[in-house]
Design a protein around this motif. Structure first.
Motif, PDB file in Angstrom:
ATOM      1  N   GLU A  16       0.833  -1.204   0.000  1.00  0.00           N
ATOM      2  CA  GLU A  16       0.000   0.000   0.000  1.00  0.00           C
ATOM      3  C   GLU A  16       0.868   1.254   0.000  1.00  0.00           C
ATOM      4  O   GLU A  16       1.866   1.333   0.714  1.00  0.00           O
ATOM      5  CB  GLU A  16      -0.886  -0.027   1.250  1.00  0.00           C
ATOM      6  N   HIS A  17       0.497   2.201  -0.827  1.00  0.00           N
ATOM      7  CA  HIS A  17       1.245   3.445  -0.894  1.00  0.00           C
ATOM      8  C   HIS A  17       0.283   4.590  -1.211  1.00  0.00           C
ATOM      9  O   HIS A  17      -0.892   4.372  -1.526  1.00  0.00           O
ATOM     10  CB  HIS A  17       2.353   3.365  -1.947  1.00  0.00           C
ATOM     11  N   LEU A  18       0.791   5.800  -1.123  1.00  0.00           N
ATOM     12  CA  LEU A  18      -0.017   7.000  -1.325  1.00  0.00           C
ATOM     13  C   LEU A  18       0.213   7.562  -2.714  1.00  0.00           C
ATOM     14  O   LEU A  18       1.354   7.662  -3.177  1.00  0.00           O
ATOM     15  CB  LEU A  18       0.350   8.048  -0.272  1.00  0.00           C
ATOM     16  N   TYR A  19      -0.861   7.924  -3.381  1.00  0.00           N
ATOM     17  CA  TYR A  19      -0.773   8.563  -4.696  1.00  0.00           C
ATOM     18  C   TYR A  19      -1.154  10.030  -4.554  1.00  0.00           C
ATOM     19  O   TYR A  19      -2.225  10.368  -4.058  1.00  0.00           O
ATOM     20  CB  TYR A  19      -1.702   7.866  -5.692  1.00  0.00           C
ATOM     21  N   LEU A  20      -0.245  10.908  -4.987  1.00  0.00           N
ATOM     22  CA  LEU A  20      -0.449  12.350  -4.908  1.00  0.00           C
ATOM     23  C   LEU A  20      -0.214  12.966  -6.285  1.00  0.00           C
ATOM     24  O   LEU A  20       0.924  13.253  -6.661  1.00  0.00           O
ATOM     25  CB  LEU A  20       0.507  12.978  -3.885  1.00  0.00           C
ATOM     26  N   PRO A  21      -1.278  13.150  -7.078  1.00  0.00           N
ATOM     27  CA  PRO A  21      -1.105  13.827  -8.363  1.00  0.00           C
ATOM     28  C   PRO A  21      -0.772  15.294  -8.156  1.00  0.00           C
ATOM     29  O   PRO A  21      -0.864  15.827  -7.028  1.00  0.00           O
ATOM     30  CB  PRO A  21      -2.464  13.648  -9.033  1.00  0.00           C
ATOM     31  N   ASP A  22      -0.394  15.966  -9.219  1.00  0.00           N
ATOM     32  CA  ASP A  22      -0.007  17.380  -9.109  1.00  0.00           C
ATOM     33  C   ASP A  22      -1.122  18.237  -8.513  1.00  0.00           C
ATOM     34  O   ASP A  22      -0.858  19.174  -7.759  1.00  0.00           O
ATOM     35  CB  ASP A  22       0.398  17.918 -10.485  1.00  0.00           C
ATOM     36  N   SER A  23      -2.378  17.929  -8.832  1.00  0.00           N
ATOM     37  CA  SER A  23      -3.493  18.712  -8.301  1.00  0.00           C
ATOM     38  C   SER A  23      -3.565  18.618  -6.779  1.00  0.00           C
ATOM     39  O   SER A  23      -3.828  19.615  -6.095  1.00  0.00           O
ATOM     40  CB  SER A  23      -4.810  18.246  -8.923  1.00  0.00           C
ATOM     41  N   ALA A  24      -3.308  17.422  -6.235  1.00  0.00           N
ATOM     42  CA  ALA A  24      -3.330  17.259  -4.781  1.00  0.00           C
ATOM     43  C   ALA A  24      -2.142  17.956  -4.132  1.00  0.00           C
ATOM     44  O   ALA A  24      -2.267  18.551  -3.052  1.00  0.00           O
ATOM     45  CB  ALA A  24      -3.328  15.779  -4.427  1.00  0.00           C
ATOM     46  N   LEU A  25      -0.972  17.908  -4.786  1.00  0.00           N
ATOM     47  CA  LEU A  25       0.211  18.582  -4.254  1.00  0.00           C
ATOM     48  C   LEU A  25       0.005  20.095  -4.225  1.00  0.00           C
ATOM     49  O   LEU A  25       0.341  20.771  -3.245  1.00  0.00           O
ATOM     50  CB  LEU A  25       1.433  18.231  -5.097  1.00  0.00           C
ATOM     51  N   GLU A  26      -0.550  20.625  -5.297  1.00  0.00           N
ATOM     52  CA  GLU A  26      -0.809  22.068  -5.350  1.00  0.00           C
ATOM     53  C   GLU A  26      -1.807  22.485  -4.281  1.00  0.00           C
ATOM     54  O   GLU A  26      -1.689  23.565  -3.687  1.00  0.00           O
ATOM     55  CB  GLU A  26      -1.320  22.441  -6.734  1.00  0.00           C
ATOM     56  N   ALA A  27      -2.783  21.618  -3.999  1.00  0.00           N
ATOM     57  CA  ALA A  27      -3.809  21.934  -3.006  1.00  0.00           C
ATOM     58  C   ALA A  27      -3.273  21.983  -1.583  1.00  0.00           C
ATOM     59  O   ALA A  27      -3.963  22.468  -0.675  1.00  0.00           O
ATOM     60  CB  ALA A  27      -4.946  20.914  -3.098  1.00  0.00           C
ATOM     61  N   LEU A  28      -2.049  21.506  -1.368  1.00  0.00           N
ATOM     62  CA  LEU A  28      -1.444  21.594  -0.042  1.00  0.00           C
ATOM     63  C   LEU A  28      -1.042  23.023   0.305  1.00  0.00           C
ATOM     64  O   LEU A  28      -0.817  23.348   1.475  1.00  0.00           O
ATOM     65  CB  LEU A  28      -0.215  20.683   0.036  1.00  0.00           C
ATOM     66  N   HIS A  29      -0.898  23.887  -0.712  1.00  0.00           N
ATOM     67  CA  HIS A  29      -0.560  25.307  -0.525  1.00  0.00           C
ATOM     68  C   HIS A  29       0.726  25.481   0.295  1.00  0.00           C
ATOM     69  O   HIS A  29       0.777  26.284   1.229  1.00  0.00           O
ATOM     70  CB  HIS A  29      -1.720  26.059   0.132  1.00  0.00           C
ATOM     71  N   ILE A  30       1.745  24.728  -0.067  1.00  0.00           N
ATOM     72  CA  ILE A  30       3.046  24.876   0.593  1.00  0.00           C
ATOM     73  C   ILE A  30       3.716  26.123   0.046  1.00  0.00           C
ATOM     74  O   ILE A  30       3.831  26.303  -1.160  1.00  0.00           O
ATOM     75  CB  ILE A  30       3.922  23.636   0.352  1.00  0.00           C
ATOM     76  N   SER A  31       4.180  26.986   0.912  1.00  0.00           N
ATOM     77  CA  SER A  31       4.733  28.266   0.479  1.00  0.00           C
ATOM     78  C   SER A  31       6.127  28.094  -0.112  1.00  0.00           C
ATOM     79  O   SER A  31       6.863  27.160   0.248  1.00  0.00           O
ATOM     80  CB  SER A  31       4.806  29.241   1.658  1.00  0.00           C
ATOM     81  N   PRO A  32       6.513  28.987  -1.034  1.00  0.00           N
ATOM     82  CA  PRO A  32       7.882  28.932  -1.574  1.00  0.00           C
ATOM     83  C   PRO A  32       8.943  29.016  -0.487  1.00  0.00           C
ATOM     84  O   PRO A  32       9.980  28.359  -0.576  1.00  0.00           O
ATOM     85  CB  PRO A  32       7.937  30.147  -2.505  1.00  0.00           C
ATOM     86  N   TYR A 308      14.324  16.031  -3.721  1.00  0.00           N
ATOM     87  CA  TYR A 308      14.187  15.290  -2.467  1.00  0.00           C
ATOM     88  C   TYR A 308      13.497  16.154  -1.412  1.00  0.00           C
ATOM     89  O   TYR A 308      12.514  15.731  -0.780  1.00  0.00           O
ATOM     90  CB  TYR A 308      15.571  14.857  -1.972  1.00  0.00           C
ATOM     91  N   ALA A 309      13.996  17.362  -1.224  1.00  0.00           N
ATOM     92  CA  ALA A 309      13.458  18.226  -0.180  1.00  0.00           C
ATOM     93  C   ALA A 309      11.990  18.555  -0.423  1.00  0.00           C
ATOM     94  O   ALA A 309      11.166  18.489   0.496  1.00  0.00           O
ATOM     95  CB  ALA A 309      14.280  19.514  -0.095  1.00  0.00           C
ATOM     96  N   ALA A 310      11.642  18.897  -1.660  1.00  0.00           N
ATOM     97  CA  ALA A 310      10.259  19.263  -1.963  1.00  0.00           C
ATOM     98  C   ALA A 310       9.324  18.068  -1.861  1.00  0.00           C
ATOM     99  O   ALA A 310       8.206  18.162  -1.336  1.00  0.00           O
ATOM    100  CB  ALA A 310      10.179  19.881  -3.362  1.00  0.00           C
ATOM    101  N   ALA A 311       9.758  16.904  -2.367  1.00  0.00           N
ATOM    102  CA  ALA A 311       8.902  15.718  -2.350  1.00  0.00           C
ATOM    103  C   ALA A 311       8.659  15.223  -0.932  1.00  0.00           C
ATOM    104  O   ALA A 311       7.522  14.873  -0.567  1.00  0.00           O
ATOM    105  CB  ALA A 311       9.524  14.613  -3.205  1.00  0.00           C
ATOM    106  N   VAL A 312       9.698  15.169  -0.115  1.00  0.00           N
ATOM    107  CA  VAL A 312       9.540  14.692   1.259  1.00  0.00           C
ATOM    108  C   VAL A 312       8.681  15.665   2.067  1.00  0.00           C
ATOM    109  O   VAL A 312       7.806  15.246   2.838  1.00  0.00           O
ATOM    110  CB  VAL A 312      10.919  14.479   1.913  1.00  0.00           C
ATOM    111  N   LEU A 313       8.896  16.966   1.888  1.00  0.00           N
ATOM    112  CA  LEU A 313       8.066  17.952   2.582  1.00  0.00           C
ATOM    113  C   LEU A 313       6.602  17.789   2.194  1.00  0.00           C
ATOM    114  O   LEU A 313       5.704  17.773   3.056  1.00  0.00           O
ATOM    115  CB  LEU A 313       8.541  19.363   2.243  1.00  0.00           C
ATOM    116  N   ALA A 314       6.334  17.636   0.893  1.00  0.00           N
ATOM    117  CA  ALA A 314       4.955  17.485   0.432  1.00  0.00           C
ATOM    118  C   ALA A 314       4.325  16.201   0.964  1.00  0.00           C
ATOM    119  O   ALA A 314       3.156  16.191   1.378  1.00  0.00           O
ATOM    120  CB  ALA A 314       4.908  17.507  -1.094  1.00  0.00           C
ATOM    121  N   LEU A 315       5.082  15.103   0.953  1.00  0.00           N
ATOM    122  CA  LEU A 315       4.548  13.843   1.451  1.00  0.00           C
ATOM    123  C   LEU A 315       4.192  13.944   2.928  1.00  0.00           C
ATOM    124  O   LEU A 315       3.117  13.492   3.361  1.00  0.00           O
ATOM    125  CB  LEU A 315       5.562  12.719   1.225  1.00  0.00           C
ATOM    126  N   ARG A 316       5.069  14.542   3.706  1.00  0.00           N
ATOM    127  CA  ARG A 316       4.788  14.692   5.139  1.00  0.00           C
ATOM    128  C   ARG A 316       3.560  15.567   5.381  1.00  0.00           C
ATOM    129  O   ARG A 316       2.720  15.256   6.240  1.00  0.00           O
ATOM    130  CB  ARG A 316       6.013  15.282   5.846  1.00  0.00           C
TER     131      ARG A 316
END
Length: 331
Positions: A16-32, A308-316
């Motif tokens: 089992e794993h998590l699927y995060l398409p670009d739309s879901a990642l953008e919806a996290l509203h992580i700041s630059p 790495y930094a962006a993907a791990v931050l988004a996953l968390r």
């Protein structure tokens, strides 16, 4: 795709794993700024030997397509592999021009933890890498910015640099009038003065220059580093392709994203003798003395550490917020 966890079945993808398409990642509203901070943490980890990366690999078939991959393994338990490409003909197909995927694996077991879209991560990590360099190299009072290329990276960089500097004026340079007009309207919608401009006038006028044209070595160089005023800064995301090689010496300091990666690349971005250092040195080394008698530049290919930094931050963030789709294998 909803924002709650949704069960699904997909054959042959392992546990089992998590699927995060670009739309879901953008919806996290992580700041630059949050992404830039995560990259700084990763740079420190790399300097201390707690994060390992391979040089970026790339293939340019010669028909306008560009494919690349990055790989990084961190001491915090993640392996991140990204593959992404630029496909110019996708617009006619109704598909995004930049697309790909990111695998996040457990670093100890190799088990798949998440599958992410690559477009959002590529856009925001590129702008965040520029922002990390700019924090050290650009004048903190910068009020004007020029964009050479008005696509996704221009929008991402505008968001990142607007958060860092008291920007008032935007100069937009691009080949496609519709793209330029869209970007000018975007900047004006943020309350900034913005205008379409020719390349030389824009570079001469701006405190910060961002060049992000489509990666294509068939483009004839048209930018001159000598146009930049002393004390200004350029974030060059496009391998120095649109800049005339013989003018690189006008930059008093040139930093690249990773010296090992640059040495391993078959085609250098700028002459090796003109490189001052890399991003890890810029962040973890002695304080950078910004030259006031010449411009300076950050020239980069893209860095596994940034992905790495962006993907791990988004996953968390997604795991904490319950965002994404859980993919369960067949029993």
């Amino acid at each position: 795709m909803g924002l709650g966890f949704v069960g699904a079945r997909l054959m042959h993808l392992g546990p089992e794993h998590l699927y995060l398409p670009d739309s879901a990642l953008e919806a996290l509203h992580i700041s630059p700024g949050d992404i830039a901070d995560a990259i700084v943490v990763a740079l420190v980890a790399k300097a201390e030997g707690r994060l390992q990366t391979t040089p970026k690999s790339a293939i340019l078939p010669g028909d306008g397509r560009y494919m690349m991959s990055t790989l990084a393994v961190g001491g915090d338990g993640y392996t991140v592999l990204k593959t992404v490409g630029v496909y110019p003909d996708n617009a006619a197909r109704g598909l995004p021009a930049t697309t790909g995927a990111i695998l996040v694996l457990d670093a100890e077991t190799g088990v798949l933890r998440a599958l992410l879209g690559a477009a959002w991560v590529t856009a925001v990590r590129t702008a965040a890498l520029s922002a990390v360099a700019a924090r050290k190299m650009a004048d903190p009072g910068s009020e004007s910015i020029a964009f050479i290329g008005c696509g996704v990276q221009a929008s991402s960089h505008l968001a990142a640099f607007r958060a860092l500097y008291p920007l008032k004026k935007v100069f937009a340079v691009g080949r496609g009038r519709a793209n330029v007009d869209r970007f000018v309207a975007e900047a004006r919608g943020l309350g900034l003065e913005a205008e379409a401009c020719d390349a030389e006038a824009a570079v001469r006028a701006a405190d910060i220059v961002v060049s992000s044209i489509t990666l294509n070595y068939e483009v004839a160089p048209f930018l001159d580093a000598a146009w930049m005023r002393p004390g200004t800064f350029a974030a060059i995301t496009d391998l120095f392709i649109p800049w005339r090689d013989e003018t690189a010496g006008a930059f008093g300091s040139i930093y690249v994203d990773d010296l090992e990666q640059e040495r391993a690349s078959p085609k250098p971005m700028v002459p090796a003798g003109q490189i001052t250092g890399d991003l890890t040195e810029l962040v973890t080394g002695p304080e950078f003395a910004r030259p006031t008698e010449s411009p300076c530049a950050f020239v980069f290919r893209g860095l596994a550490l940034g992905d790495y930094a962006a993907a791990v931050l988004a996953l968390r963030r997604a795991e904490a917020a319950g965002v994404g789709q859980v993919i369960s294998p067949d029993p």
